[in-house]
Write a protein that holds these residues in place. Structure first.
Motif, mmCIF file in Angstrom:
data_model
loop_
_atom_site.group_PDB
_atom_site.id
_atom_site.type_symbol
_atom_site.label_atom_id
_atom_site.label_comp_id
_atom_site.label_asym_id
_atom_site.label_seq_id
_atom_site.Cartn_x
_atom_site.Cartn_y
_atom_site.Cartn_z
ATOM 1 N N LYS A 201 30.981 100.113 66.426
ATOM 2 C CA LYS A 201 31.208 99.230 64.926
ATOM 3 C C LYS A 201 32.045 98.205 65.730
ATOM 4 O O LYS A 201 33.207 98.451 66.349
ATOM 5 C CB LYS A 201 31.968 99.222 63.923
ATOM 6 N N ILE A 202 32.323 96.715 66.259
ATOM 7 C CA ILE A 202 33.349 95.659 66.373
ATOM 8 C C ILE A 202 34.240 95.350 65.164
ATOM 9 O O ILE A 202 33.232 94.665 64.722
ATOM 10 C CB ILE A 202 32.318 94.605 67.786
ATOM 11 N N VAL A 203 35.060 95.287 65.273
ATOM 12 C CA VAL A 203 35.889 95.718 63.995
ATOM 13 C C VAL A 203 37.238 94.400 64.342
ATOM 14 O O VAL A 203 38.134 95.046 65.831
ATOM 15 C CB VAL A 203 36.306 96.803 63.860
ATOM 16 N N LEU A 204 37.349 93.942 63.553
ATOM 17 C CA LEU A 204 39.483 92.818 64.026
ATOM 18 C C LEU A 204 40.525 93.828 63.512
ATOM 19 O O LEU A 204 40.785 93.829 62.068
ATOM 20 C CB LEU A 204 38.890 91.435 63.061
ATOM 21 N N ARG A 205 40.888 94.484 64.291
ATOM 22 C CA ARG A 205 41.971 95.318 63.789
ATOM 23 C C ARG A 205 42.864 93.996 62.512
ATOM 24 O O ARG A 205 43.144 95.235 62.223
ATOM 25 C CB ARG A 205 42.565 94.882 65.292
ATOM 26 N N GLU A 206 42.899 93.428 63.022
ATOM 27 C CA GLU A 206 43.761 92.430 61.809
ATOM 28 C C GLU A 206 43.446 92.872 60.734
ATOM 29 O O GLU A 206 44.359 92.460 59.901
ATOM 30 C CB GLU A 206 44.540 90.909 62.170
ATOM 31 N N THR A 207 42.757 92.793 60.029
ATOM 32 C CA THR A 207 41.505 92.844 58.847
ATOM 33 C C THR A 207 41.222 93.915 58.389
ATOM 34 O O THR A 207 40.867 94.044 57.574
ATOM 35 C CB THR A 207 40.787 91.481 58.781
ATOM 36 N N GLY A 208 40.031 94.598 59.855
ATOM 37 C CA GLY A 208 39.549 95.664 59.804
ATOM 38 C C GLY A 208 38.087 95.182 58.674
ATOM 39 O O GLY A 208 37.266 95.711 59.344
ATOM 40 N N ALA A 209 37.858 93.974 59.335
ATOM 41 C CA ALA A 209 36.214 92.754 58.864
ATOM 42 C C ALA A 209 35.552 93.627 60.146
ATOM 43 O O ALA A 209 35.742 93.374 61.401
ATOM 44 C CB ALA A 209 36.039 91.574 59.069
ATOM 45 N N VAL A 210 33.984 94.470 59.985
ATOM 46 C CA VAL A 210 32.961 94.035 60.720
ATOM 47 C C VAL A 210 32.613 92.851 61.476
ATOM 48 O O VAL A 210 32.223 92.313 60.198
ATOM 49 C CB VAL A 210 31.704 95.500 60.587
ATOM 50 N N MET A 211 32.520 92.782 62.858
ATOM 51 C CA MET A 211 32.208 91.902 63.355
ATOM 52 C C MET A 211 31.035 91.858 63.735
ATOM 53 O O MET A 211 29.961 90.739 64.767
ATOM 54 C CB MET A 211 33.094 91.205 64.568
ATOM 55 N N GLY A 212 30.773 93.255 64.443
ATOM 56 C CA GLY A 212 28.997 93.423 65.142
ATOM 57 C C GLY A 212 29.286 94.600 65.252
ATOM 58 O O GLY A 212 30.013 95.468 64.699
ATOM 59 N N SER A 213 27.976 95.219 66.028
ATOM 60 C CA SER A 213 28.043 96.783 66.408
ATOM 61 C C SER A 213 26.770 96.847 68.154
ATOM 62 O O SER A 213 26.465 95.660 68.367
ATOM 63 C CB SER A 213 27.691 97.419 65.349
ATOM 64 N N PHE A 214 26.721 97.696 69.009
ATOM 65 C CA PHE A 214 26.096 97.857 68.972
ATOM 66 C C PHE A 214 25.289 99.352 69.219
ATOM 67 O O PHE A 214 26.976 99.934 69.074
ATOM 68 C CB PHE A 214 26.281 97.725 70.775
ATOM 69 N N GLY A 215 24.143 99.421 70.091
ATOM 70 C CA GLY A 215 23.677 100.697 69.645
ATOM 71 C C GLY A 215 22.929 101.584 68.655
ATOM 72 O O GLY A 215 22.956 100.963 67.008
ATOM 73 N N ARG A 216 22.291 102.127 68.394
ATOM 74 C CA ARG A 216 21.179 102.368 67.533
ATOM 75 C C ARG A 216 20.963 103.624 67.737
ATOM 76 O O ARG A 216 20.688 104.293 68.677
ATOM 77 C CB ARG A 216 19.849 101.577 67.332
ATOM 78 N N PRO A 217 19.723 104.664 66.480
ATOM 79 C CA PRO A 217 19.707 106.090 67.169
ATOM 80 C C PRO A 217 18.917 106.440 68.045
ATOM 81 O O PRO A 217 17.666 105.115 67.686
ATOM 82 C CB PRO A 217 19.491 106.845 65.836
ATOM 83 N N GLY A 218 18.885 106.691 68.637
ATOM 84 C CA GLY A 218 17.173 107.006 70.162
ATOM 85 C C GLY A 218 17.873 107.662 71.281
ATOM 86 O O GLY A 218 19.260 108.368 71.425
ATOM 87 N N ARG A 219 16.921 107.386 71.934
ATOM 88 C CA ARG A 219 17.412 108.651 72.716
ATOM 89 C C ARG A 219 17.412 107.820 74.297
ATOM 90 O O ARG A 219 17.470 107.601 75.721
ATOM 91 C CB ARG A 219 16.378 109.786 73.556
ATOM 92 N N GLN A 220 17.026 106.340 74.502
ATOM 93 C CA GLN A 220 17.257 105.768 75.048
ATOM 94 C C GLN A 220 18.415 105.132 75.561
ATOM 95 O O GLN A 220 19.103 105.424 75.248
ATOM 96 C CB GLN A 220 15.679 104.526 75.190
ATOM 97 N N ALA A 221 18.601 104.570 77.025
ATOM 98 C CA ALA A 221 19.571 103.967 77.409
ATOM 99 C C ALA A 221 20.231 102.522 76.381
ATOM 100 O O ALA A 221 19.311 102.012 76.063
ATOM 101 C CB ALA A 221 19.964 103.525 79.287
ATOM 102 N N GLY A 222 22.098 102.986 76.094
ATOM 103 C CA GLY A 222 21.732 102.032 74.746
ATOM 104 C C GLY A 222 21.913 102.804 73.434
ATOM 105 O O GLY A 222 22.890 102.066 72.604
ATOM 106 N N ASP A 223 20.801 103.430 73.613
ATOM 107 C CA ASP A 223 21.200 104.492 72.089
ATOM 108 C C ASP A 223 21.775 105.191 72.480
ATOM 109 O O ASP A 223 22.672 106.055 73.158
ATOM 110 C CB ASP A 223 19.291 104.700 71.447
#
Length: 374
Positions: free
Chosen positions: A319-341
């Protein structure tokens, strides 16, 4: 490489874009991150990092990852988690040509080249039964711990693997209010200015504990909300719990002198001042069961550390979170076996140029690198 890919795509136009992406795919794949206009950083997996290990070595569960001040990347893995099939060359007689367990501690450069490897049982210290967590302090020394039922200590080594210090010892925990013995510590970080070691303690205890980083002398400790910890059995998955759950999985320090603590099983992150005074908490995916949603976090590399990157090993994303507020700005990755998972993304680290490094346990058994992209 990313700039080259971008130029190729513009030159070829829409018709050649697919060809350009295919040409670039071996280096960087699966650009993901925050939604358009959110202002959060974006990352792409570098599928070529790290380079293949020498000596017929293979990694088990990668239980910790850390970046040193010189931008070298250190990881600790669990050789004993290799299956017989994975370590076939080490059996007697060998069952296959590959492989042999790598030493537990490995250091890489940013290009993915292995620089050194060491670790395991030795004289004068108690090596953990199940490796867990690694941290490279500002002086370059290497801290590591373990989370087996008997692992109640932390170890400190030079970068070359020379033993320096042990805090705690194997055996049994003496509880969350004991000033000397640890309780299956998960993670650690050093405040260089105060020369203090902060420990997320951990899988057995329910506290943050602080020691002198040179001598191991006890300084202070606290539990959830800055209160005295209590080891009475409590339910998991309660973001309002008066106590930390098990494990207290990470402790991270920011430049503005806050302490961030991962309360994994309660799906929350609590923020403190360095004296243990509670400031606030942030809750993420509160309906997450399993092993909880807040496994590790790291602030971004910019001077103000505007964002936090939170490793969520149950939902298998960062999760990509704004530190000041804790708000989630986005994310990367998902469950899986390939590169980036991910499969059980366990720990996270970042270098001075903003590249992110992750480690995976259970059957994930790997480290990955994600580069920051425009």
């Amino acid at each position: 490489m990313l700039q080259q890919c971008s130029r190729v795509g513009r030159w070829l136009g829409a018709l050649g874009l697919v060809a350009a992406l295919i040409a670039c795919a071996p280096m960087v794949q699966r650009v993901e991150g925050s939604p358009a206009g959110s202002g959060g950083p974006r990352y792409a997996v570098d599928a070529t990092w790290p380079k293949p290990l020498p000596n017929n070595w293979i990694l088990g569960q990668v239980a910790g990852i850390s970046v040193a001040r010189d931008d070298t990347i250190w990881l600790i893995h669990r050789p004993l988690t290799l299956t017989e099939d994975e370590k076939g060359a080490a059996l007697s007689p060998p069952r296959s040509r590959c492989c042999v367990a790598a030493p537990p501690v490995l250091q890489f450069d940013r290009q993915g080249n292995l620089l050194r490897a060491w670790g395991g049982k030795g004289s004068g210290y108690d090596w953990p039964a199940n490796e867990h967590g690694i941290y490279i302090d500002p002086k370059g020394d290497v801290w590591l711990g373990g989370n087996a039922a008997t692992d109640h200590m932390l170890l400190k080594f030079t970068p070359e693997g020379k033993f320096l210090l042990q805090i705690g010892k194997p055996g049994a925990s003496k509880g969350s209010n004991d000033p000397e013995q640890l309780g299956r510590p998960a993670n650690m970080e050093v405040d260089a200015q105060a020369n203090e070691l902060y420990v997320a303690d951990g899988y057995g205890n329910r506290r943050v504990i602080v020691f002198d980083a040179s001598t191991g002398k006890y300084k202070r400790h606290w539990g959830a909300y800055g209160n005295r910890p209590d080891d009475a059995k409590i339910p998991d998955y309660n973001p309002e719990s008066a106590q930390f759950g098990n494990p207290v999985h990470c402790v991270r320090l920011t430049r503005d002198e806050y302490v961030y603590v991962c309360d994994r099983m309660n799906n929350r992150m609590q923020v403190f001042r360095r004296n243990g005074q509670f400031v606030r908490q942030f809750v993420y995916d509160p309906a997450t069961r399993g092993s909880g949603s807040v496994w590790d976090m790291i602030p971004t590399e910019d001077p103000g550390q505007r964002y936090l990157l939170i490793a969520d090993g149950t939902n298998n994303e960062v999760k990509i979170v704004l530190r000041e507020t804790g708000a989630v700005m986005g994310s990367f990755g998902r469950p899986g076996r390939q590169a980036g998972d991910f499969h059980w993304v366990h720990n996270i680290a970042i270098d001075s140029q903003g590249s992110v490094y992750t480690s995976e346990v259970d059957t994930g058994k790997r480290a990955q690198r994600f580069v920051r992209v425009p």
